[in-house]
Design a protein around this motif. Structure first.
Motif, PDB file in Angstrom:
ATOM      1  N   PRO A 182     114.857  77.379 107.965  1.00  0.00           N
ATOM      2  CA  PRO A 182     113.401  77.227 108.005  1.00  0.00           C
ATOM      3  C   PRO A 182     112.941  75.962 108.716  1.00  0.00           C
ATOM      4  O   PRO A 182     111.845  75.927 109.270  1.00  0.00           O
ATOM      5  N   ARG A 183     113.775  74.902 108.717  1.00  0.00           N
ATOM      6  CA  ARG A 183     113.359  73.650 109.361  1.00  0.00           C
ATOM      7  C   ARG A 183     113.203  73.822 110.871  1.00  0.00           C
ATOM      8  O   ARG A 183     112.428  73.109 111.502  1.00  0.00           O
ATOM      9  N   SER A 184     113.942  74.764 111.460  1.00  0.00           N
ATOM     10  CA  SER A 184     113.830  74.976 112.901  1.00  0.00           C
ATOM     11  C   SER A 184     112.515  75.645 113.273  1.00  0.00           C
ATOM     12  O   SER A 184     112.112  75.628 114.433  1.00  0.00           O
ATOM     13  N   ALA A 185     111.836  76.249 112.298  1.00  0.00           N
ATOM     14  CA  ALA A 185     110.577  76.932 112.568  1.00  0.00           C
ATOM     15  C   ALA A 185     109.364  76.036 112.348  1.00  0.00           C
ATOM     16  O   ALA A 185     108.240  76.434 112.659  1.00  0.00           O
ATOM     17  N   LEU A 186     109.595  74.833 111.818  1.00  0.00           N
ATOM     18  CA  LEU A 186     108.488  73.951 111.456  1.00  0.00           C
ATOM     19  C   LEU A 186     108.557  72.647 112.248  1.00  0.00           C
ATOM     20  O   LEU A 186     109.635  72.075 112.424  1.00  0.00           O
ATOM     21  N   ASN A 187     107.418  72.183 112.710  1.00  0.00           N
ATOM     22  CA  ASN A 187     107.331  70.903 113.408  1.00  0.00           C
ATOM     23  C   ASN A 187     107.402  69.780 112.367  1.00  0.00           C
ATOM     24  O   ASN A 187     106.544  69.706 111.475  1.00  0.00           O
ATOM     25  N   PRO A 188     108.393  68.893 112.456  1.00  0.00           N
ATOM     26  CA  PRO A 188     108.578  67.880 111.402  1.00  0.00           C
ATOM     27  C   PRO A 188     107.452  66.862 111.304  1.00  0.00           C
ATOM     28  O   PRO A 188     107.328  66.182 110.279  1.00  0.00           O
ATOM     29  N   VAL A 189     106.620  66.722 112.345  1.00  0.00           N
ATOM     30  CA  VAL A 189     105.559  65.716 112.305  1.00  0.00           C
ATOM     31  C   VAL A 189     104.202  66.318 111.942  1.00  0.00           C
ATOM     32  O   VAL A 189     103.203  65.600 111.871  1.00  0.00           O
ATOM     33  N   ARG A 190     104.177  67.618 111.697  1.00  0.00           N
ATOM     34  CA  ARG A 190     102.917  68.253 111.323  1.00  0.00           C
ATOM     35  C   ARG A 190     102.995  68.736 109.876  1.00  0.00           C
ATOM     36  O   ARG A 190     104.063  69.034 109.339  1.00  0.00           O
ATOM     37  N   ARG A 191     101.829  68.842 109.256  1.00  0.00           N
ATOM     38  CA  ARG A 191     101.778  69.248 107.855  1.00  0.00           C
ATOM     39  C   ARG A 191     102.000  70.753 107.720  1.00  0.00           C
ATOM     40  O   ARG A 191     101.786  71.525 108.656  1.00  0.00           O
ATOM     41  N   ILE A 192     102.384  71.146 106.504  1.00  0.00           N
ATOM     42  CA  ILE A 192     102.617  72.556 106.213  1.00  0.00           C
ATOM     43  C   ILE A 192     101.344  73.372 106.463  1.00  0.00           C
ATOM     44  O   ILE A 192     101.387  74.463 107.029  1.00  0.00           O
ATOM     45  N   GLY A 193     100.220  72.816 106.061  1.00  0.00           N
ATOM     46  CA  GLY A 193      98.950  73.516 106.258  1.00  0.00           C
ATOM     47  C   GLY A 193      98.650  73.756 107.724  1.00  0.00           C
ATOM     48  O   GLY A 193      98.090  74.803 108.099  1.00  0.00           O
ATOM     49  N   ASP A 194      99.013  72.796 108.603  1.00  0.00           N
ATOM     50  CA  ASP A 194      98.782  72.968 110.036  1.00  0.00           C
ATOM     51  C   ASP A 194      99.566  74.161 110.580  1.00  0.00           C
ATOM     52  O   ASP A 194      99.067  74.926 111.411  1.00  0.00           O
ATOM     53  N   HIS A 247     100.900  71.224  98.567  1.00  0.00           N
ATOM     54  CA  HIS A 247     101.904  71.514  99.580  1.00  0.00           C
ATOM     55  C   HIS A 247     101.298  71.638 100.984  1.00  0.00           C
ATOM     56  O   HIS A 247     101.974  71.313 101.969  1.00  0.00           O
ATOM     57  N   VAL A 248     100.081  72.101 101.108  1.00  0.00           N
ATOM     58  CA  VAL A 248      99.489  72.213 102.452  1.00  0.00           C
ATOM     59  C   VAL A 248      99.292  70.838 103.090  1.00  0.00           C
ATOM     60  O   VAL A 248      99.177  70.740 104.319  1.00  0.00           O
ATOM     61  N   ARG A 249      99.280  69.780 102.281  1.00  0.00           N
ATOM     62  CA  ARG A 249      99.094  68.426 102.814  1.00  0.00           C
ATOM     63  C   ARG A 249     100.417  67.713 103.075  1.00  0.00           C
ATOM     64  O   ARG A 249     100.432  66.598 103.589  1.00  0.00           O
ATOM     65  N   GLN A 250     101.520  68.358 102.723  1.00  0.00           N
ATOM     66  CA  GLN A 250     102.828  67.717 102.855  1.00  0.00           C
ATOM     67  C   GLN A 250     103.487  68.036 104.200  1.00  0.00           C
ATOM     68  O   GLN A 250     103.123  69.003 104.884  1.00  0.00           O
ATOM     69  N   HIS A 251     104.488  67.201 104.549  1.00  0.00           N
ATOM     70  CA  HIS A 251     105.299  67.439 105.741  1.00  0.00           C
ATOM     71  C   HIS A 251     106.604  68.138 105.329  1.00  0.00           C
ATOM     72  O   HIS A 251     107.002  68.084 104.153  1.00  0.00           O
ATOM     73  N   LEU A 298     110.856  75.386 101.641  1.00  0.00           N
ATOM     74  CA  LEU A 298     110.554  75.608 103.057  1.00  0.00           C
ATOM     75  C   LEU A 298     110.750  77.070 103.443  1.00  0.00           C
ATOM     76  O   LEU A 298     110.003  77.608 104.265  1.00  0.00           O
ATOM     77  N   GLN A 299     111.764  77.716 102.851  1.00  0.00           N
ATOM     78  CA  GLN A 299     111.955  79.141 103.148  1.00  0.00           C
ATOM     79  C   GLN A 299     110.765  79.955 102.680  1.00  0.00           C
ATOM     80  O   GLN A 299     110.330  80.905 103.341  1.00  0.00           O
ATOM     81  N   ARG A 300     110.173  79.562 101.543  1.00  0.00           N
ATOM     82  CA  ARG A 300     108.960  80.237 101.067  1.00  0.00           C
ATOM     83  C   ARG A 300     107.790  79.984 102.016  1.00  0.00           C
ATOM     84  O   ARG A 300     106.963  80.876 102.250  1.00  0.00           O
ATOM     85  N   VAL A 301     107.717  78.773 102.571  1.00  0.00           N
ATOM     86  CA  VAL A 301     106.654  78.465 103.532  1.00  0.00           C
ATOM     87  C   VAL A 301     106.784  79.362 104.763  1.00  0.00           C
ATOM     88  O   VAL A 301     105.794  79.926 105.258  1.00  0.00           O
ATOM     89  N   VAL A 302     108.008  79.504 105.273  1.00  0.00           N
ATOM     90  CA  VAL A 302     108.230  80.332 106.454  1.00  0.00           C
ATOM     91  C   VAL A 302     107.922  81.796 106.156  1.00  0.00           C
ATOM     92  O   VAL A 302     107.361  82.513 106.996  1.00  0.00           O
ATOM     93  N   ILE A 303     108.264  82.259 104.969  1.00  0.00           N
ATOM     94  CA  ILE A 303     107.923  83.633 104.578  1.00  0.00           C
ATOM     95  C   ILE A 303     106.409  83.797 104.514  1.00  0.00           C
ATOM     96  O   ILE A 303     105.853  84.809 104.950  1.00  0.00           O
ATOM     97  N   ALA A 304     105.716  82.775 103.981  1.00  0.00           N
ATOM     98  CA  ALA A 304     104.250  82.813 103.950  1.00  0.00           C
ATOM     99  C   ALA A 304     103.682  82.925 105.356  1.00  0.00           C
ATOM    100  O   ALA A 304     102.738  83.684 105.610  1.00  0.00           O
ATOM    101  N   GLY A 305     104.270  82.164 106.296  1.00  0.00           N
ATOM    102  CA  GLY A 305     103.815  82.247 107.681  1.00  0.00           C
ATOM    103  C   GLY A 305     104.062  83.615 108.277  1.00  0.00           C
ATOM    104  O   GLY A 305     103.233  84.140 109.034  1.00  0.00           O
ATOM    105  N   ALA A 306     105.200  84.213 107.941  1.00  0.00           N
ATOM    106  CA  ALA A 306     105.512  85.543 108.445  1.00  0.00           C
ATOM    107  C   ALA A 306     104.540  86.595 107.913  1.00  0.00           C
ATOM    108  O   ALA A 306     104.235  87.571 108.591  1.00  0.00           O
TER     109      ALA A 306
END
Length: 328
Positions: free
Chosen positions: A94-106, A142-146, A155-163
């Motif tokens: 899941p880390r490869s799908a997320l930009n490390p400098v942007r928040r989860i909400g972004d 969590h939407v405000r976190q990196h 993070l896997q749940r975040v990526v599933i949410a995005g999917a």
């Protein structure tokens, strides 16, 4: 049928064998279908064909239909819409799908706006709702976190949410649980099953773990060297595997609580794209091979109790459970 892949062959210039050869696979709405095999067997390539994400220079033959529409014929705006709204993919890391400098909400807001699921004004509220739907306990925080502030399972749940942002009908889970610990893996599998039931999702579940696929999926396809070598109902596959490769995978997989069983690794290695062959691709590793196997052209032979196996001797040999005395 939600996903219908029929005789898909992918030819790569300079390769000694096809990347995929005559692959046929189906996934219905509300069904979980497993896709199993060693690394390099073609599992991820098959899944990506549903999004028409193919290697550069490849020539595709056969058909890939999603919800009745030919994916290989899609171009331009229709293909972008298909990738954004009809099918979604969840990857292993899941880390490869997320930009490390942007928040989860972004991440979620951008996906919601890009897919047209909602406008930017309402996107943040929808992002919070999505995180809650995948079981994160404090979505507002969590939407405000990196990404570095969340665990791998979160993070896997975040990526599933995005999917799920665009409410796709087909979800492709590519080794989505293999990097997680056993407890977190069980939580993610339970989440995917719940989402499948609530949304009537079709789920293609890619894994290297045949035992997990047999326990979790409705049907299982086994791939080797770019081909489907066996397909059966999951409850039958574990005790009635008919292809020697499937039997070999079972024999070299440990079972919880069974310390007496000796693991038997499959000899040799799977062929690379530089390794050509004229007959059965498993012939040089198979304990039952005959001279005729080296020229026999693999085809899916129907099994008496349903399913198929691509082995010329499949009707001459006993199922795995009868041959070894094992039961599930």
């Amino acid at each position: 049928m939600l996903l219908d892949i029929e005789n898909l062959t992918l030819l790569l210039p300079g390769a000694a064998r096809p990347l995929l050869a005559d692959v046929s696979l189906k996934v219905a709405s509300g069904e979980v279908v497993g896709l199993v095999g060693e690394s390099g067997s073609g599992k991820s390539t098959t899944a990506k064909a549903a999004l028409r994400i193919l290697p550069d220079g490849v020539t595709a033959e056969g058909r890939v239909r999603v919800d009745g529409e030919d994916v290989l014929a899609m171009t331009g705006a229709r293909l972008r819409e298909h990738r954004a709204r009809t099918v979604a993919m969840v990857h292993q890391d899941p880390r490869s799908a997320l930009n490390p400098v942007r928040r989860i909400g972004d991440f979620l807001v951008e996906r919601l706006v890009r897919t047209g699921s909602t406008d930017r004004r309402d996107a943040r509220a929808r992002a919070v709702e999505l995180l809650g739907s995948v079981g994160l306990p404090d979505p507002e925080r969590h939407v405000r976190q990196h990404p570095h502030e969340l665990s791998g399972g979160m993070l896997q749940r975040v990526v599933i949410a995005g999917a799920l942002a665009a409410e796709p009908r087909l979800l492709l889970a590519d080794e989505a649980t293999s990097a997680l610990d056993v407890t977190t893996q069980a939580d993610i599998l339970a989440l995917l099953r719940t989402l499948r039931e609530q949304r009537e999702l079709g789920l293609l579940f890619i894994t290297h773990d045949l035992h997990l696929a047999a326990a979790y999926c409705d049907r299982v396809y086994v791939m080797y060297a770019g081909r489907v070598v066996e397909e059966q109902q999951a409850e039958r596959l574990f005790g009635h595997a008919r292809h020697p490769y499937t039997q070999g995978l079972l024999e070299c997989s440990p079972e919880l609580g069974d310390t007496s069983r000796v693991l038997r690794p499959i000899p040799g290695r799977p062929p690379s794209l530089a390794d050509g062959f004229t007959g059965c691709p498993f012939a040089d590793r198979c304990p039952h091979t005959e001279s005729a196997c080296e020229t026999w052209q693999p085809e899916a032979l129907s099994l008496q109790d349903g399913g198929t196996a691509a082995c010329r001797r499949v009707h001459d040999r006993r199922p795995a459970a009868e041959a070894t005395g094992r039961t599930r």
